[in-house]
Design an enzyme around this catalytic site. Structure first.
Site, PDB file in Angstrom:
ATOM      1  N   ASP A  16      86.089  13.371  68.719  1.00  0.00           N
ATOM      2  CA  ASP A  16      85.116  13.935  67.724  1.00  0.00           C
ATOM      3  C   ASP A  16      85.433  13.369  66.425  1.00  0.00           C
ATOM      4  O   ASP A  16      86.826  12.985  66.236  1.00  0.00           O
ATOM      5  CB  ASP A  16      85.051  15.385  67.680  1.00  0.00           C
ATOM      6  CG  ASP A  16      83.903  15.849  66.876  1.00  0.00           C
ATOM      7  OD1 ASP A  16      82.775  15.516  66.877  1.00  0.00           O
ATOM      8  OD2 ASP A  16      84.292  16.838  65.965  1.00  0.00           O
ATOM      9  N   ASP A  18      84.032  14.595  62.736  1.00  0.00           N
ATOM     10  CA  ASP A  18      83.871  15.483  61.800  1.00  0.00           C
ATOM     11  C   ASP A  18      84.808  16.772  62.049  1.00  0.00           C
ATOM     12  O   ASP A  18      84.777  17.332  62.820  1.00  0.00           O
ATOM     13  CB  ASP A  18      82.495  16.115  61.503  1.00  0.00           C
ATOM     14  CG  ASP A  18      81.463  15.082  60.798  1.00  0.00           C
ATOM     15  OD1 ASP A  18      81.858  14.455  59.574  1.00  0.00           O
ATOM     16  OD2 ASP A  18      80.628  14.932  61.418  1.00  0.00           O
ATOM     17  N   ASP A 214      87.283  19.666  67.396  1.00  0.00           N
ATOM     18  CA  ASP A 214      87.609  20.957  66.496  1.00  0.00           C
ATOM     19  C   ASP A 214      86.664  22.014  66.985  1.00  0.00           C
ATOM     20  O   ASP A 214      86.965  22.960  66.173  1.00  0.00           O
ATOM     21  CB  ASP A 214      87.445  20.556  65.100  1.00  0.00           C
ATOM     22  CG  ASP A 214      85.963  20.292  64.696  1.00  0.00           C
ATOM     23  OD1 ASP A 214      85.317  19.581  65.318  1.00  0.00           O
ATOM     24  OD2 ASP A 214      85.608  20.856  63.864  1.00  0.00           O
TER      25      ASP A 214
END
Length: 335
Positions: A16, A18, A214
């Site tokens: 991922d 961001d 995250d």
């Protein structure tokens, strides 16, 4: 304990962006060095993002600017997954109304579809992705098209997205406008739904992937549903409380403070006589509350506590109040 690094068990990292590799215009701590070291070990890097606003080329340029060299073929977006969904359902040249930016437009064109901006063009589908330029007028066109029978596809359903200023509304929040106005729920292409994972596997040919993210509700759930291992890093949205109270779908195989954890030995969390143990820490239940004692790296304490909480919860989730002693211990030691 074996000194083999965590990363040695995998051939591809599906990362991922961001909150994992960058926050806004800046790299997350330890990300460039950790990813460079992964490449040196022969591990392929694929940057998989639910953000559909930018093209793979623009994302690759951003990565290169922050010290993570990348080309467009290294990037897999929810826009590409959404475009493939539409292209598999409708013939080439079909008009698709785009409620989003250049990332969606480019992905649709690459699949042979024709992006349009008005319901008067008779679009076969409406595809929505996050974009700073979304206007009331464009949302109205999308709603009109969906009411007329166009297939409604959302690039992703993230309600928020992390930035260096804090969490901002995500595409999942914005799609509620058309969904509420029409009563039609969108088909979702991005994480945790299968289409983006399928797109990533098609583009990378990964055999032993590790999904790194995250967010428990997108990255980790997506990995669980795909039956592959996952690593949660604590540099973005999900934190210790989210982990301790996670449902089975949201429990990662590995937890690390940041991407440097890829190059550490896999954590050994074992059930001992007094509770769950990890590298000098012990988590145990007493009177319906989870306590944590020991010393050393705080992430190992969190790992022990997660094992104890998840074991106690089984197929459910533990109550937030029951794990507050762990949070207080971790907070006091981190000061």
């Amino acid at each position: 304990m074996s000194r083999t690094s965590l990363i040695d068990a995998y051939d591809t990292l599906l990362l991922d962006l961001d909150g994992v590799v960058y926050l806004g215009r800046h790299a997350v701590r330890n990300a460039p060095e950790s990813l460079a070291a992964a490449r040196e070990r022969g591990v392929r890097l694929a940057f998989v993002t639910n953000n559909a606003s930018r093209t793979p080329g623009a994302i690759a340029a951003h990565l290169s600017d922050i010290g993570v060299p990348a080309v467009s073929d290294d990037v897999v977006t929810s826009a590409q997954a959404a475009a493939r969904l539409v292209a598999e359902r409708f013939p080439a040249g079909s008009p698709v109304l785009v409620v989003g930016g250049m990332g969606l437009r480019g992905a649709l064109r690459a699949c042979g579809l024709r992006p349009v901006t008005t319901a008067l063009d008779g679009p076969v589908a409406v595809v929505q992705g996050i974009w700073e330029g979304i206007s009331y007028g464009l949302l109205c066109e999308g709603a009109l098209a969906v009411r007329a029978g166009a297939w409604f596809v959302a690039a992703n359903a993230d309600t928020t997205m992390p930035t260096n200023r804090g969490e901002l509304p995500g595409n999942g929040s914005m799609t509620r406008v058309i969904a509420t106005a029409t009563g039609v729920e969108p088909v979702v292409a991005g994480k945790p739904e299968p289409p983006l994972h399928r797109e990533s596997m098609i583009r990378t040919g990964a055999e032993r992937p590790l999904i790194v993210g995250d967010r428990l509700d997108t990255d980790i759930e997506g990995a669980t549903r795909a039956g592959v291992d996952s690593l949660l890093v604590l540099t973005g949205v999900s934190g210790p409380l989210d982990l301790l109270t996670a449902s089975p779908w949201h429990r990662p195989a590995h937890v690390a403070m940041d991407l440097s954890g890829l190059h550490e030995p896999p954590a050994r969390v074992l059930r001992g006589r007094d509770g769950w143990e990890c590298a000098g820490w012990t988590a145990r239940w007493e009177g319906g509350r989870l306590g944590l004692s020991g010393d050393g790296d705080l992430i190992d304490g969190l790992r022990a506590a997660c094992a104890a909480a998840w074991d106690e919860a089984g197929d459910g989730r533990v109550d937030e109040d029951a794990v507050k002693p762990v949070l207080l211990t971790l907070e006091s030691l981190s000061r």
